[in-house]
Scaffold this motif. Structure first.
Motif, PDB file in Angstrom:
ATOM      1  N   ARG A 154     -19.426 -64.329 -47.467  1.00 53.62           N
ATOM      2  CA  ARG A 154     -19.772 -62.919 -47.588  1.00 53.62           C
ATOM      3  C   ARG A 154     -21.259 -62.616 -47.362  1.00 53.62           C
ATOM      4  N   LYS A 208     -20.891 -58.652 -47.111  1.00 53.04           N
ATOM      5  CA  LYS A 208     -19.541 -58.115 -46.914  1.00 53.04           C
ATOM      6  C   LYS A 208     -18.888 -57.960 -48.271  1.00 53.04           C
ATOM      7  N   ASN A 233     -19.376 -53.115 -45.495  1.00 53.73           N
ATOM      8  CA  ASN A 233     -20.507 -54.036 -45.333  1.00 53.73           C
ATOM      9  C   ASN A 233     -21.811 -53.309 -45.648  1.00 53.73           C
ATOM     10  N   ASN A 235     -26.029 -53.798 -45.082  1.00 55.28           N
ATOM     11  CA  ASN A 235     -27.103 -54.536 -44.403  1.00 55.28           C
ATOM     12  C   ASN A 235     -28.438 -53.868 -44.691  1.00 55.28           C
TER      13      ASN A 235
END
Length: 406
Positions: A154, A208, A233, A235
């Motif tokens: 993940r 994730k 997700n 980021n």
């Protein structure tokens, strides 16, 4: 060997021309780089890198820093008035007789055209004779540390830290006079800290999220719950930099023509003399000094410790080229995305929301560093000194996107 026909459309020259030259044995610029690093596997897909990186450039080419036909310093103006000068130190032979007379406060008047003075002091019939030189030198040294976790189930992340210093050297670096008379001050050239940021930290990550349907009872797991709770997700990129090198600049108003250099062609920056610390004591407010600048946007320069350098100093005081470092930089860019599978795995719909400068952090730019002194009174007249008027990045802004892949 031109012909008359080839010259028929040529532009005539009615004044001396500027030419360029230099040694025929000029050296090729050279760059050397080196590095040494150690890499260590910390387990669980995490790698650590520690390295030293350096490079140096020799024989950097500079074309306009050396003028063989420059008017020598103290030609049109003398630090101490004497025979052949007026009370302002201006040499009478080089004052333009067709211009209004110089005023009692040393303002006004005009100097002869530069090329007329060159004819009296240098090579008649030429303007500047600019010589190329290989005096440019630069170097960079850095400690670099990295931690990188390769993409696992993940989480993926990378962290890097750099501690560095960059220096440059070129003709005119120390006197900062805009060219023209560097050959008279070649013994005063020094290295200069360039616009590197000594410390830099960057962090990037991707995570994730666990599918939300796996946390629901089996009976509640269906296409609708997967549509809303699965495939998310996160980021991000985080940046933390130290400030850039800065200096206190020095200017003058009301000075006589020819002041400092005694040439009519140069309007050089002046380096002040400093007799104490760069800044005032902590807690000093701009209001206590009669300034209206916001306390949060002000650098408390100790103006009383600065003054114009001596008249015979060529305008070169003792202030170093780097006196302090400006404000640092902090920024966070984050994004959230979700992928939805539409029937076959080759057809997906991706939703993405991105925020730049997510925390809307204010990163001020470098302050106004110019101290402007009156020639007659030596009073500092720039009311905006120390004030921050710019930013290093924009305010928070967002972007939404929807992408269909098939």
């Amino acid at each position: 060997y031109p012909t008359f026909s080839s010259l028929s459309g040529a532009t005539a020259s009615y004044a001396p021309q500027t030419v360029y030259g230099g040694t025929p044995n000029i050296l090729n610029p050279q760059t050397i780089q080196w590095s040494f690093g150690i890499q260590r596997d910390l387990g669980k897909g995490t790698i650590m890198d520690v390295s030293y990186l350096g490079w140096v450039t020799h024989h950097g080419f500079a074309l306009s820093g050396w003028d063989l036909n420059a008017v020598p310093p103290f030609t049109t103006w003398k630090p101490t008035p004497g025979p052949g000068t007026n009370s302002c130190g201006q040499v009478l032979a080089y004052l333009d007789p067709t211009a209004p007379a110089v005023k009692a406060d040393c303002t006004g008047g005009a100097l002869l055209n530069t090329n007329l003075i060159r004819a009296m002091t240098g090579f008649d019939g030429w303007q500047g004779i600019n010589l190329g030189t290989n005096a440019g030198e630069t170097n960079y040294n850095a400690l670099q540390v990295q931690f990188n976790k390769r993409y696992g189930k993940r989480l993926q992340f990378g962290i890097n830290y750099t501690w560095s210093k960059a220096l440059s050297y070129s003709p005119g670096t120390n006197n900062n006079n805009g060219g023209g008379n560097n050959q008279f001050l070649d013994n005063k050239l020094t290295y200069n800290v360039t616009n590197n940021r000594p410390q830099v930290v960057n962090v990037n990550f991707g995570y994730k999220l666990q599918n939300g349907t796996s946390l629901l009872p089996i009976g509640a797991r269906n296409y609708v719950t997967k549509l809303f709770f699965d495939g998310w997700n996160i980021n991000g990129v985080l940046s933390f930099y130290s400030g850039t090198a800065a200096n206190v600049d020095c200017g003058v108003t009301g000075a006589p023509l020819g002041y400092w250099w005694g040439t009519p062609t140069d309007t050089p920056s002046i380096r002040c003399d400093r007799s104490g610390p760069v800044f005032l004591n902590d807690g000093t407010s701009p209001g206590s000094l009669g300034l209206k600048t916001d306390q949060r946007l002000w650098y408390p320069f100790a103006v009383q410790n600065y003054s114009l350098p001596g008249k015979d100093s060529f305008g070169l005081g003792n202030v170093p080229l780097t006196s302090f470092y400006g404000p640092g930089f902090e920024n966070a860019d984050l994004s959230v995305s979700k992928t939805i599978t539409l029937g076959a795995e080759t057809r997906t719909l991706e939703f993405r929301a991105e925020a730049f400068n997510t925390l809307n952090h204010f990163n001020p730019g470098n302050p106004n560093t110019t101290l402007t002194f009156n020639y007659l009174t030596n009073a500092q007249t720039n009311a905006n000194y120390g004030a921050i008027t710019g930013v290093q990045n924009t305010a928070r802004h967002m972007a939404l996107s929807l992408r269909f892949r098939f």
